[in-house]
Design a protein around this motif. Structure first.
Motif, PDB file in Angstrom:
ATOM      1  N   ARG A   1      48.424  36.847  42.831  1.00 48.46           N
ATOM      2  CA  ARG A   1      48.803  37.322  41.494  1.00 48.46           C
ATOM      3  C   ARG A   1      47.578  37.332  40.562  1.00 48.46           C
ATOM      4  NH1 ARG A   1      51.394  33.332  38.937  1.00 48.46           N
ATOM      5  NH2 ARG A   1      52.931  33.086  40.596  1.00 48.46           N
ATOM      6  N   ARG A   2      46.803  36.246  40.614  1.00 46.72           N
ATOM      7  CA  ARG A   2      45.630  36.143  39.737  1.00 46.72           C
ATOM      8  C   ARG A   2      44.632  37.258  40.031  1.00 46.72           C
ATOM      9  NH1 ARG A   2      44.825  31.723  37.172  1.00 46.72           N
ATOM     10  NH2 ARG A   2      42.572  31.967  37.088  1.00 46.72           N
ATOM     11  N   LEU A   3      44.379  37.484  41.334  1.00 50.48           N
ATOM     12  CA  LEU A   3      43.351  38.464  41.707  1.00 50.48           C
ATOM     13  C   LEU A   3      43.835  39.890  41.490  1.00 50.48           C
ATOM     14  CD1 LEU A   3      41.882  36.751  44.904  1.00 50.48           C
ATOM     15  CD2 LEU A   3      40.989  36.721  42.575  1.00 50.48           C
ATOM     16  N   LYS A   4      45.131  40.099  41.742  1.00 54.39           N
ATOM     17  CA  LYS A   4      45.689  41.439  41.562  1.00 54.39           C
ATOM     18  C   LYS A   4      45.630  41.835  40.079  1.00 54.39           C
ATOM     19  CE  LYS A   4      49.526  44.199  43.165  1.00 54.39           C
ATOM     20  NZ  LYS A   4      50.821  44.382  42.581  1.00 54.39           N
ATOM     21  N   SER A   5      45.948  40.904  39.207  1.00 52.70           N
ATOM     22  CA  SER A   5      45.931  41.249  37.787  1.00 52.70           C
ATOM     23  C   SER A   5      44.497  41.574  37.352  1.00 52.70           C
ATOM     24  CB  SER A   5      46.566  40.147  36.934  1.00 52.70           C
ATOM     25  OG  SER A   5      45.671  39.103  36.732  1.00 52.70           O
ATOM     26  N   LEU A   6      43.503  40.939  37.996  1.00 52.19           N
ATOM     27  CA  LEU A   6      42.115  41.272  37.668  1.00 52.19           C
ATOM     28  C   LEU A   6      41.757  42.676  38.156  1.00 52.19           C
ATOM     29  CD1 LEU A   6      39.230  40.579  36.675  1.00 52.19           C
ATOM     30  CD2 LEU A   6      38.800  39.588  38.920  1.00 52.19           C
ATOM     31  N   TYR A   7      42.103  42.976  39.438  1.00 56.59           N
ATOM     32  CA  TYR A   7      41.681  44.298  39.926  1.00 56.59           C
ATOM     33  C   TYR A   7      42.426  45.425  39.215  1.00 56.59           C
ATOM     34  CZ  TYR A   7      45.244  45.105  43.781  1.00 56.59           C
ATOM     35  OH  TYR A   7      46.367  45.334  44.522  1.00 56.59           O
ATOM     36  N   GLU A   8      43.688  45.170  38.859  1.00 58.07           N
ATOM     37  CA  GLU A   8      44.432  46.212  38.126  1.00 58.07           C
ATOM     38  C   GLU A   8      43.797  46.464  36.756  1.00 58.07           C
ATOM     39  OE1 GLU A   8      48.820  45.902  40.250  1.00 58.07           O
ATOM     40  OE2 GLU A   8      48.503  44.890  38.321  1.00 58.07           O
ATOM     41  N   LYS A   9      43.408  45.379  36.109  1.00 55.98           N
ATOM     42  CA  LYS A   9      42.760  45.505  34.802  1.00 55.98           C
ATOM     43  C   LYS A   9      41.477  46.333  34.907  1.00 55.98           C
ATOM     44  CE  LYS A   9      40.835  42.274  31.774  1.00 55.98           C
ATOM     45  NZ  LYS A   9      40.586  40.860  31.629  1.00 55.98           N
ATOM     46  N   LYS A  10      40.812  46.202  36.048  1.00 53.93           N
ATOM     47  CA  LYS A  10      39.555  46.923  36.252  1.00 53.93           C
ATOM     48  C   LYS A  10      39.785  48.339  36.806  1.00 53.93           C
ATOM     49  CE  LYS A  10      36.932  43.917  34.681  1.00 53.93           C
ATOM     50  NZ  LYS A  10      36.132  44.251  33.506  1.00 53.93           N
ATOM     51  N   GLY A  11      41.047  48.710  36.997  1.00 58.02           N
ATOM     52  CA  GLY A  11      41.381  50.087  37.389  1.00 58.02           C
ATOM     53  C   GLY A  11      41.429  50.337  38.893  1.00 58.02           C
ATOM     54  N   PHE A  12      41.507  49.281  39.716  1.00 56.16           N
ATOM     55  CA  PHE A  12      41.607  49.491  41.166  1.00 56.16           C
ATOM     56  C   PHE A  12      43.061  49.465  41.624  1.00 56.16           C
ATOM     57  CE2 PHE A  12      37.492  47.382  40.352  1.00 56.16           C
ATOM     58  CZ  PHE A  12      36.662  48.434  40.699  1.00 56.16           C
ATOM     59  N   GLN A  13      43.283  50.090  42.812  1.00 55.87           N
ATOM     60  CA  GLN A  13      44.657  50.224  43.312  1.00 55.87           C
ATOM     61  C   GLN A  13      44.980  49.217  44.408  1.00 55.87           C
ATOM     62  OE1 GLN A  13      46.676  52.840  42.224  1.00 55.87           O
ATOM     63  NE2 GLN A  13      45.068  53.481  40.816  1.00 55.87           N
ATOM     64  N   SER A  14      43.949  48.624  45.016  1.00 53.12           N
ATOM     65  CA  SER A  14      44.202  47.729  46.154  1.00 53.12           C
ATOM     66  C   SER A  14      43.064  46.719  46.292  1.00 53.12           C
ATOM     67  CB  SER A  14      44.265  48.555  47.443  1.00 53.12           C
ATOM     68  OG  SER A  14      42.993  49.135  47.683  1.00 53.12           O
ATOM     69  N   PHE A  15      43.323  45.677  47.106  1.00 58.80           N
ATOM     70  CA  PHE A  15      42.281  44.690  47.395  1.00 58.80           C
ATOM     71  C   PHE A  15      41.104  45.366  48.107  1.00 58.80           C
ATOM     72  CE2 PHE A  15      45.686  41.522  46.741  1.00 58.80           C
ATOM     73  CZ  PHE A  15      45.004  40.659  45.893  1.00 58.80           C
ATOM     74  N   GLN A  16      41.439  46.324  48.950  1.00 59.46           N
ATOM     75  CA  GLN A  16      40.420  47.074  49.696  1.00 59.46           C
ATOM     76  C   GLN A  16      39.415  47.743  48.741  1.00 59.46           C
ATOM     77  OE1 GLN A  16      39.479  48.002  52.754  1.00 59.46           O
ATOM     78  NE2 GLN A  16      39.243  50.220  52.903  1.00 59.46           N
ATOM     79  N   GLU A  17      39.964  48.471  47.754  1.00 66.40           N
ATOM     80  CA  GLU A  17      39.111  49.147  46.763  1.00 66.40           C
ATOM     81  C   GLU A  17      38.310  48.140  45.965  1.00 66.40           C
ATOM     82  OE1 GLU A  17      40.890  51.610  43.779  1.00 66.40           O
ATOM     83  OE2 GLU A  17      41.760  52.962  45.244  1.00 66.40           O
ATOM     84  N   PHE A  18      38.980  47.065  45.609  1.00 61.98           N
ATOM     85  CA  PHE A  18      38.369  46.003  44.801  1.00 61.98           C
ATOM     86  C   PHE A  18      37.161  45.425  45.551  1.00 61.98           C
ATOM     87  CE2 PHE A  18      39.266  41.411  43.174  1.00 61.98           C
ATOM     88  CZ  PHE A  18      38.421  41.585  42.092  1.00 61.98           C
ATOM     89  N   PHE A  19      37.329  45.160  46.832  1.00 66.04           N
ATOM     90  CA  PHE A  19      36.245  44.570  47.617  1.00 66.04           C
ATOM     91  C   PHE A  19      35.066  45.539  47.716  1.00 66.04           C
ATOM     92  CE2 PHE A  19      33.777  43.494  51.346  1.00 66.04           C
ATOM     93  CZ  PHE A  19      33.556  42.140  51.133  1.00 66.04           C
ATOM     94  N   LEU A  20      35.345  46.804  47.992  1.00 70.29           N
ATOM     95  CA  LEU A  20      34.266  47.793  48.123  1.00 70.29           C
ATOM     96  C   LEU A  20      33.449  47.861  46.830  1.00 70.29           C
ATOM     97  CD1 LEU A  20      36.019  50.671  50.108  1.00 70.29           C
ATOM     98  CD2 LEU A  20      34.221  49.105  50.917  1.00 70.29           C
ATOM     99  N   ALA A  21      34.142  47.822  45.704  1.00 64.85           N
ATOM    100  CA  ALA A  21      33.451  47.877  44.411  1.00 64.85           C
ATOM    101  C   ALA A  21      32.612  46.610  44.201  1.00 64.85           C
ATOM    102  CB  ALA A  21      34.476  48.038  43.301  1.00 64.85           C
ATOM    103  N   MET A  22      33.155  45.480  44.624  1.00 71.37           N
ATOM    104  CA  MET A  22      32.462  44.200  44.482  1.00 71.37           C
ATOM    105  C   MET A  22      31.154  44.171  45.261  1.00 71.37           C
ATOM    106  SD  MET A  22      34.502  40.733  45.031  1.00 71.37           S
ATOM    107  CE  MET A  22      36.175  41.112  45.064  1.00 71.37           C
ATOM    108  N   GLU A  23      31.154  44.875  46.415  1.00 69.29           N
ATOM    109  CA  GLU A  23      29.962  44.924  47.260  1.00 69.29           C
ATOM    110  C   GLU A  23      28.798  45.591  46.531  1.00 69.29           C
ATOM    111  OE1 GLU A  23      29.970  42.912  49.705  1.00 69.29           O
ATOM    112  OE2 GLU A  23      30.085  44.150  51.512  1.00 69.29           O
ATOM    113  N   LYS A  24      29.154  46.493  45.586  1.00 73.09           N
ATOM    114  CA  LYS A  24      28.095  47.234  44.888  1.00 73.09           C
ATOM    115  C   LYS A  24      27.798  46.644  43.518  1.00 73.09           C
ATOM    116  CE  LYS A  24      29.716  51.530  46.910  1.00 73.09           C
ATOM    117  NZ  LYS A  24      30.994  52.084  46.488  1.00 73.09           N
ATOM    118  N   ASP A  25      28.699  45.837  43.014  1.00 76.46           N
ATOM    119  CA  ASP A  25      28.597  45.398  41.621  1.00 76.46           C
ATOM    120  C   ASP A  25      28.681  43.870  41.549  1.00 76.46           C
ATOM    121  OD1 ASP A  25      28.973  44.833  38.976  1.00 76.46           O
ATOM    122  OD2 ASP A  25      30.557  46.316  38.638  1.00 76.46           O
TER     123      ASP A  25
END
Ligand SMILES: C[S@@+](CC[C@H](N)C(=O)[O-])C[C@H]1O[C@@H](n2cnc3c(N)ncnc32)[C@H](O)[C@@H]1O
Length: 258
Positions: free
Chosen positions: A31-55
């Motif tokens: 819940r904690r992590l999902k609310s963070l990625y949603e706030k940042k405009g991502f749709q899934s943990f997968q997308e969130f991780f890929l973005a994290m790799e670059k940022d």
């Protein structure tokens, strides 16, 4: 998103950081992590991780969200009072120093509380206080040692006068207290534990772990204590069968190693 998405994320985070999210309670962490990625405009943990790799900033935000750094000096004051007045004399048993570990120390309020209690009882100089946390950023804040008034809500006046320097609306922990604490990065769920502690303080982190991770930790804490040493846990973290781990309740939230 599906559980598969989260499970794959856990694997990747483990490879990237060594942090095993599967040992944290799943519903809460998700819940904690999902609310963070949603706030940042991502749709899934997968997308969130890929973005994290670059940022790197996003990765730091993730770390900040998964570690919950809330702390206070003398948090649950009554417990610290029992430690100082009743349990410290028992621990010392004539000795003039103790070896203490503040495990998951966050931004330093807890190990500095310990240092202040030892100073107040003329025990600080010869004692050793180790303070560890998984979060490097929190450790950096701890080493700076400057706190807003709200972190000092439960500090008794005498302690406030003796161990803090007020500057504007901030309180600076005095140098001798700061110097007495050794800070180190440490992951409770994967790193080696030092041994021979008289006192281990581990509060308000066990609640985030799964039952099996908690059991393993009780076992390891018990082995890290010397005989008759004390484990001090948080006010929602009672151990229900302490004898299983070679421990015995001596006061609520305090256990001694048999
Ligand atoms: C709520 S704070 C508790 C601070 C302090 N012990 C207290 O009770 O006021 C929880 C801390 O646990 C740390 N933490 C979370 N997982 C950890 C782990 N696997 N190993 C070490 N520390 C961890 C977090 O970084 C955070 O600083």
């Amino acid at each position: 998103m599906t559980d598969k998405d989260y499970v794959a994320f856990i694997e990747k985070i483990k490879r990237k950081s060594g942090i095993d999210l599967s040992l944290y309670k799943e519903t809460q962490m998700k819940r904690r992590l999902k609310s963070l990625y949603e706030k940042k405009g991502f749709q899934s943990f997968q997308e969130f991780f890929l973005a994290m790799e670059k940022d790197k900033c996003l990765y730091n935000l993730f770390l900040d969200r998964m570690t919950i750094n809330v702390s206070e000096f003398f948090r649950n004051y009554q417990r610290w009072n029992i430690l100082e007045k009743k349990l410290l004399p028992r621990l010392l048993n004539g000795k003039k120093h103790i070896k203490v570990w503040s495990a998951a120390c966050s931004t330093g309020e807890e190990p500095y509380t310990i240092a202040m209690i030892l100073a107040q009882n003329s025990l600080l100089e010869a004692s050793y206080i180790l303070a560890t946390d998984i979060d490097e950023q929190a450790i950096k804040t701890a080493q700076i040692g400057i706190y807003p008034e709200r972190a000092l809500k439960e500090v008794p006046l005498e302690y406030k006068t003796n161990y803090f320097q007020q500057e504007g609306s901030f309180y600076h922990v005095k140098e001798d207290i700061k110097r007495s604490v050794t800070f180190r990065k440490h992951n409770l769920l994967s790193d080696r534990f030092e041994t021979d502690f008289d006192l281990i303080v581990c509060r308000n982190v066990l609640i985030y772990f799964t039952e099996s991770a908690k059991k393993e930790l009780y076992e390891k804490f018990s082995k890290s204590l010397r005989r008759n040493g004390i484990l001090f846990v948080g006010s929602t973290e009672q151990i229900f069968t302490p004898e299983k781990y070679g421990l015995k309740t001596i006061e609520t939230f305090f256990y001694t190693r048999l």
